[in-house]
Design a protein around this motif. Sequence first.
Motif, PDB file in Angstrom:
ATOM      1  N   TRP A  42      -1.897   5.540 -32.937  1.00  0.00           N
ATOM      2  CA  TRP A  42      -0.494   5.862 -33.277  1.00  0.00           C
ATOM      3  C   TRP A  42      -0.001   4.919 -34.370  1.00  0.00           C
ATOM      4  O   TRP A  42       0.636   5.348 -35.339  1.00  0.00           O
ATOM      5  N   GLY A  45      -1.521   5.623 -37.640  1.00  0.00           N
ATOM      6  CA  GLY A  45      -0.871   6.802 -38.216  1.00  0.00           C
ATOM      7  C   GLY A  45       0.403   6.451 -38.967  1.00  0.00           C
ATOM      8  O   GLY A  45       0.706   7.044 -40.014  1.00  0.00           O
ATOM      9  N   LYS A  46       1.150   5.495 -38.446  1.00  0.00           N
ATOM     10  CA  LYS A  46       2.370   5.060 -39.136  1.00  0.00           C
ATOM     11  C   LYS A  46       2.034   4.400 -40.461  1.00  0.00           C
ATOM     12  O   LYS A  46       2.701   4.633 -41.481  1.00  0.00           O
TER      13      LYS A  46
ATOM     14  N   GLN B  23       7.333  13.204 -37.708  1.00  0.00           N
ATOM     15  CA  GLN B  23       7.608  13.373 -36.280  1.00  0.00           C
ATOM     16  C   GLN B  23       6.405  13.966 -35.553  1.00  0.00           C
ATOM     17  O   GLN B  23       5.870  14.992 -35.942  1.00  0.00           O
ATOM     18  N   LEU B  24       5.989  13.295 -34.496  1.00  0.00           N
ATOM     19  CA  LEU B  24       4.891  13.778 -33.674  1.00  0.00           C
ATOM     20  C   LEU B  24       5.363  14.932 -32.802  1.00  0.00           C
ATOM     21  O   LEU B  24       6.548  15.052 -32.507  1.00  0.00           O
ATOM     22  N   SER B  25       4.424  15.743 -32.330  1.00  0.00           N
ATOM     23  CA  SER B  25       4.750  16.750 -31.328  1.00  0.00           C
ATOM     24  C   SER B  25       5.191  16.039 -30.051  1.00  0.00           C
ATOM     25  O   SER B  25       4.870  14.871 -29.836  1.00  0.00           O
ATOM     26  N   ASP B  28       2.253  14.717 -28.193  1.00  0.00           N
ATOM     27  CA  ASP B  28       1.683  13.494 -28.759  1.00  0.00           C
ATOM     28  C   ASP B  28       2.584  12.289 -28.512  1.00  0.00           C
ATOM     29  O   ASP B  28       2.096  11.169 -28.312  1.00  0.00           O
ATOM     30  N   GLN B  29       3.896  12.513 -28.540  1.00  0.00           N
ATOM     31  CA  GLN B  29       4.820  11.415 -28.208  1.00  0.00           C
ATOM     32  C   GLN B  29       4.562  10.921 -26.786  1.00  0.00           C
ATOM     33  O   GLN B  29       4.500   9.709 -26.535  1.00  0.00           O
ATOM     34  N   LEU B  81       9.059   7.464 -30.001  1.00  0.00           N
ATOM     35  CA  LEU B  81       8.264   8.362 -29.149  1.00  0.00           C
ATOM     36  C   LEU B  81       9.128   9.055 -28.093  1.00  0.00           C
ATOM     37  O   LEU B  81       8.602   9.620 -27.134  1.00  0.00           O
TER      38      LEU B  81
END
Lengths: 154, 154
Positions: A42, A45-46, B23-25, B28-29, B81
């Motif tokens: 994660w 990814g950022k 923005q993650l799904s 995924d968050q 998240l």
Amino acid sequence: MKKTGVIAAAILATSFAMPAAAQLSVEDQIEARQAGYQFMAWNMGKIKAQAVDGDVEFNADQMKAAANAIAAIANSGMGALYSPDSAMDKAENTRLKPEFFQQTDKVREVGTNFVREANKLQEVAATGDRGALARQFSAVGQTCKACHDNFRAD
Amino acid sequence: MKKTGVIAAAILATSFAMPAAAQLSVEDQIEARQAGYQFMAWNMGKIKAQAVDGDVEFNADQMKAAANAIAAIANSGMGALYSPDSAMDKAENTRLKPEFFQQTDKVREVGTNFVREANKLQEVAATGDRGALARQFSAVGQTCKACHDNFRAD
């Protein structure tokens, strides 16, 4: 087999010869190590979004926090989460190849490289230099890939 | 509803007003935040074993590494998240109560307390004082519990 596994674990723990906690079950080891990698992913990814791709506005504080998390996880002694019976030939829900417990020199190499590059990522992120961070992101990613290529099943 | 959720997320991110990545799904968050808590729990377990229970020999370097991981994860901007549609009334595989997105003052309080005590844990671990670390372990645990009691379903 047990001995080489312990050695491999000790190597990945980078200088931690003693177990840090009462030995976890294989299932708990697998869950904890996967959690560590997922949380690092994660944060990678950022860094990719801000320093490499530019999809998100560059924020030096966020990059520093992300790199700190990656480095701290890399240095947390995850080797303790690799008991010899936690590879895919003996355990479920893992893609860890049994070769991990046989190729101790290679394990030492990939583990040492990963920790070194994660520490450099933390140093580079602290400078706020976006280009340098993008380059170091790539260097870290290569050490991730080296372990996946050698020790993670497709 | 969306606005309060974003505010709550920004608060938990502790000073990160901008999203750190695309923005993650929701799925995924949820996976990423659970990974963060699970990895912190593994490290809390090491501190409990060595500093509180004494089941494992005290190793100051391991304690420092564990506390570094906890603090770095706590400061990594996990508020990103928590999108408003990621509570258990709208998403699966989570016990996050929808109240998280309504009680913004309480969320601010528990989030701020958690980060503050995690940072103190890192400071105390660096001193190598086992007794102080045991006491600070308890202080961190209380901030974990405060969030669970308020915002995590049984």
